[in-house]
Scaffold this motif. Structure first.
Motif, PDB file in Angstrom:
ATOM      1  N   LEU A 145     -43.398  44.902  43.049  1.00 55.32           N
ATOM      2  CA  LEU A 145     -43.649  46.336  42.902  1.00 55.32           C
ATOM      3  C   LEU A 145     -44.735  46.630  41.872  1.00 55.32           C
ATOM      4  N   HIS A 146     -44.898  45.726  40.899  1.00 57.02           N
ATOM      5  CA  HIS A 146     -45.859  45.953  39.810  1.00 57.02           C
ATOM      6  C   HIS A 146     -46.725  44.701  39.661  1.00 57.02           C
ATOM      7  N   PRO A 147     -47.791  44.587  40.438  1.00 52.20           N
ATOM      8  CA  PRO A 147     -48.612  43.361  40.448  1.00 52.20           C
ATOM      9  C   PRO A 147     -49.198  42.995  39.089  1.00 52.20           C
ATOM     10  N   GLU A 148     -49.320  43.978  38.175  1.00 56.16           N
ATOM     11  CA  GLU A 148     -49.870  43.656  36.863  1.00 56.16           C
ATOM     12  C   GLU A 148     -49.007  42.665  36.098  1.00 56.16           C
ATOM     13  N   LEU A 149     -47.753  42.504  36.516  1.00 58.65           N
ATOM     14  CA  LEU A 149     -46.858  41.558  35.844  1.00 58.65           C
ATOM     15  C   LEU A 149     -47.243  40.103  36.097  1.00 58.65           C
ATOM     16  N   ILE A 150     -48.280  39.879  36.905  1.00 51.88           N
ATOM     17  CA  ILE A 150     -48.781  38.513  37.089  1.00 51.88           C
ATOM     18  C   ILE A 150     -49.139  37.900  35.731  1.00 51.88           C
ATOM     19  N   ASN A 151     -49.488  38.758  34.761  1.00 50.41           N
ATOM     20  CA  ASN A 151     -49.794  38.268  33.421  1.00 50.41           C
ATOM     21  C   ASN A 151     -48.559  37.754  32.695  1.00 50.41           C
ATOM     22  N   ASN A 152     -47.387  38.016  33.251  1.00 52.61           N
ATOM     23  CA  ASN A 152     -46.124  37.526  32.684  1.00 52.61           C
ATOM     24  C   ASN A 152     -45.476  36.499  33.620  1.00 52.61           C
ATOM     25  N   LEU A 153     -46.298  35.773  34.347  1.00 52.47           N
ATOM     26  CA  LEU A 153     -45.793  34.824  35.333  1.00 52.47           C
ATOM     27  C   LEU A 153     -44.916  33.750  34.712  1.00 52.47           C
ATOM     28  N   LEU A 193     -44.410  20.792  35.417  1.00 53.54           N
ATOM     29  CA  LEU A 193     -45.418  21.331  36.334  1.00 53.54           C
ATOM     30  C   LEU A 193     -45.169  22.819  36.580  1.00 53.54           C
ATOM     31  N   ILE A 194     -43.919  23.181  36.833  1.00 58.69           N
ATOM     32  CA  ILE A 194     -43.561  24.582  37.076  1.00 58.69           C
ATOM     33  C   ILE A 194     -43.955  25.443  35.882  1.00 58.69           C
ATOM     34  N   LEU A 195     -43.646  24.965  34.681  1.00 60.72           N
ATOM     35  CA  LEU A 195     -43.947  25.733  33.472  1.00 60.72           C
ATOM     36  C   LEU A 195     -45.450  25.781  33.207  1.00 60.72           C
ATOM     37  N   ARG A 196     -46.137  24.669  33.442  1.00 65.28           N
ATOM     38  CA  ARG A 196     -47.590  24.643  33.234  1.00 65.28           C
ATOM     39  C   ARG A 196     -48.294  25.637  34.153  1.00 65.28           C
ATOM     40  N   LEU A 197     -47.899  25.653  35.412  1.00 64.74           N
ATOM     41  CA  LEU A 197     -48.554  26.541  36.371  1.00 64.74           C
ATOM     42  C   LEU A 197     -48.288  28.009  36.023  1.00 64.74           C
ATOM     43  N   GLY A 198     -47.042  28.329  35.668  1.00 62.06           N
ATOM     44  CA  GLY A 198     -46.715  29.711  35.350  1.00 62.06           C
ATOM     45  C   GLY A 198     -47.542  30.244  34.188  1.00 62.06           C
ATOM     46  N   LEU A 199     -47.542  29.521  33.070  1.00 64.21           N
ATOM     47  CA  LEU A 199     -48.256  29.995  31.879  1.00 64.21           C
ATOM     48  C   LEU A 199     -49.760  29.827  32.045  1.00 64.21           C
ATOM     49  N   GLY A 200     -50.195  28.716  32.637  1.00 65.69           N
ATOM     50  CA  GLY A 200     -51.634  28.476  32.810  1.00 65.69           C
ATOM     51  C   GLY A 200     -52.286  29.537  33.676  1.00 65.69           C
ATOM     52  N   ILE A 201     -51.652  29.868  34.799  1.00 70.93           N
ATOM     53  CA  ILE A 201     -52.211  30.901  35.683  1.00 70.93           C
ATOM     54  C   ILE A 201     -52.216  32.251  34.980  1.00 70.93           C
ATOM     55  N   ALA A 202     -51.165  32.556  34.222  1.00 69.89           N
ATOM     56  CA  ALA A 202     -51.124  33.825  33.480  1.00 69.89           C
ATOM     57  C   ALA A 202     -52.295  33.923  32.502  1.00 69.89           C
ATOM     58  N   LEU A 203     -52.593  32.833  31.788  1.00 72.90           N
ATOM     59  CA  LEU A 203     -53.709  32.842  30.849  1.00 72.90           C
ATOM     60  C   LEU A 203     -55.041  33.004  31.571  1.00 72.90           C
ATOM     61  N   LEU A 204     -55.203  32.343  32.721  1.00 74.99           N
ATOM     62  CA  LEU A 204     -56.445  32.467  33.483  1.00 74.99           C
ATOM     63  C   LEU A 204     -56.636  33.892  33.978  1.00 74.99           C
ATOM     64  N   THR A 245     -61.646  30.935  25.334  1.00 78.36           N
ATOM     65  CA  THR A 245     -60.445  30.274  24.810  1.00 78.36           C
ATOM     66  C   THR A 245     -59.320  30.314  25.836  1.00 78.36           C
ATOM     67  N   GLU A 246     -59.052  31.493  26.398  1.00 77.71           N
ATOM     68  CA  GLU A 246     -57.971  31.613  27.380  1.00 77.71           C
ATOM     69  C   GLU A 246     -58.296  30.838  28.654  1.00 77.71           C
ATOM     70  N   LEU A 247     -59.565  30.827  29.058  1.00 80.13           N
ATOM     71  CA  LEU A 247     -59.948  30.061  30.245  1.00 80.13           C
ATOM     72  C   LEU A 247     -59.700  28.570  30.036  1.00 80.13           C
ATOM     73  N   VAL A 248     -60.146  28.062  28.895  1.00 84.10           N
ATOM     74  CA  VAL A 248     -60.000  26.626  28.615  1.00 84.10           C
ATOM     75  C   VAL A 248     -58.525  26.249  28.487  1.00 84.10           C
ATOM     76  N   LEU A 249     -57.765  27.030  27.719  1.00 83.13           N
ATOM     77  CA  LEU A 249     -56.348  26.723  27.531  1.00 83.13           C
ATOM     78  C   LEU A 249     -55.580  26.838  28.841  1.00 83.13           C
ATOM     79  N   GLY A 250     -55.850  27.888  29.603  1.00 76.72           N
ATOM     80  CA  GLY A 250     -55.161  28.076  30.880  1.00 76.72           C
ATOM     81  C   GLY A 250     -55.473  26.968  31.868  1.00 76.72           C
ATOM     82  N   LEU A 251     -56.755  26.608  31.978  1.00 76.76           N
ATOM     83  CA  LEU A 251     -57.147  25.546  32.909  1.00 76.76           C
ATOM     84  C   LEU A 251     -56.562  24.202  32.491  1.00 76.76           C
ATOM     85  N   ALA A 252     -56.555  23.925  31.194  1.00 80.63           N
ATOM     86  CA  ALA A 252     -55.978  22.672  30.700  1.00 80.63           C
ATOM     87  C   ALA A 252     -54.487  22.586  31.027  1.00 80.63           C
TER      88      ALA A 252
END
Length: 317
Positions: A145-153, A193-204, A245-252
């Motif tokens: 319902l609120h797509p902006e919450l992707i930042n809280n993935l 892997l699950i945790l990395r993808l959730g936080l990494g994608i949020a940072l990206l 910074t967020e791009l590098v950390l998220g991608l890593a």
């Protein structure tokens, strides 16, 4: 309120978000035309290169890193508790503020009591399987319902990880003999892997959507909180630095590259900004919980870290 810019809404008013939204690639590129800014970039790159070199070549530092990795693995049993507490605090905080999952979706009193009940159940470890599933369904519906919450993935990924781990101890379920639905050990390998993808994608997403595509939004944050008093850089330099910074950390994190080190750096950076901006604790506690778990686990399955160490073990044998 914008449906795209969740974290910025924590510190800027709705009017400011509307006023400062929009792309400005010339503003993003402006720091690269200043020799001082280029010198700063060069110094940062040189420092990071020196740290990487020292961590791989200096015996004393290599030994400390090896000891840290070994000691971190002994904390595996604490992972479900860390996830439960961070998720519980996030849900109780959101409920007490009548927000849905995060501060970007406010004025949701219908969900307040439900979130607080779920938060308490997770913290005390009672009825963990239904509580986790209900919280996951609630979060998934909120994201729809609120797509902006992707930042809280990371909230979604933390709930999935908690469910997969299937551990009730310590908690009320364990004390009264209730067990969670038990996933296979093979499934549990993928928790990092699950945790990395959730936080990494949020940072990206935050780097691209809230900074690169809307640079004046973060520029307004820089000026409102006087970040230049902490480090004397131009507003444009602050924006491009935060973006990179967020791009590098998220991608890593997504790739699982130097996961423990990246998690420590991310924890330090976000922790510093958390105190500067004075944001709500519940808005970030799942981020810190996720990072704490990744410091313990490392990259895990399907990570560049795992690939590197597997290759090194093959060469040693």
């Amino acid at each position: 309120m914008s449906t795209r810019l969740a974290h910025v809404s924590y510190v800027l008013s709705e009017q400011d978000q509307v006023a400062y939204s929009g792309s400005d690639f010339a503003f993003i590129a402006s720091p690269f035309t200043d020799i001082w800014n280029l010198a700063v970039f060069g110094a940062v790159i040189a420092f990071v290169t020196a740290v990487v070199f020292a961590s791989h070549k200096l015996p004393a530092i290599k030994d400390r890193i090896r000891f840290f990795r070994g000691r971190a693995r002994t904390y595996q049993d604490f992972i479900p508790l860390i996830l439960r507490f961070s998720l519980g605090v996030a849900l109780i905080g959101a409920g007490s503020q009548q927000a849905l999952i995060a501060p970007s979706v406010l004025n949701q009193p219908a969900f307040a009591t439900v979130q607080m009940i779920l938060g308490f159940l997770l913290i005390i470890g009672l009825a963990l399987t239904p509580a986790t599933l209900f919280a996951l369904a609630l979060a998934a519906g909120a994201f729809f319902l609120h797509p902006e919450l992707i930042n809280n993935l990371e909230i979604i990924s933390a709930l999935i990880a908690l469910l997969v781990l299937s551990q009730t101890k310590p908690g009320a379920d364990d004390l009264i003999g209730l067990s969670m639905y038990n996933f296979s050990d093979a499934s549990k390998r993928y928790v990092p892997l699950i945790l990395r993808l959730g936080l990494g994608i949020a940072l990206l997403v935050m780097a691209i959507n809230e900074k690169f595509m809307n640079p004046h939004l973060f520029g307004a944050v820089v000026e409102q909180y006087g970040l230049a008093t902490y480090l004397p850089l131009s507003t444009g330099m602050w924006v491009i630095s935060a973006t990179l910074t967020e791009l590098v950390l998220g991608l890593a994190l997504v790739l699982g590259l130097q996961t423990r080190i990246i998690s420590v750096i991310t924890f330090a950076v976000l922790g510093l900004l958390f105190f500067i901006f004075g944001e709500e604790v519940y808005a970030h506690v799942t981020i810190f919980g996720t990072l704490a778990v990744l410091i313990i686990t490392g990259g895990g399955a399907l990570s560049l870290d795992n690939f590197y160490y597997a290759k090194r073990r093959q060469h040693q044998t």
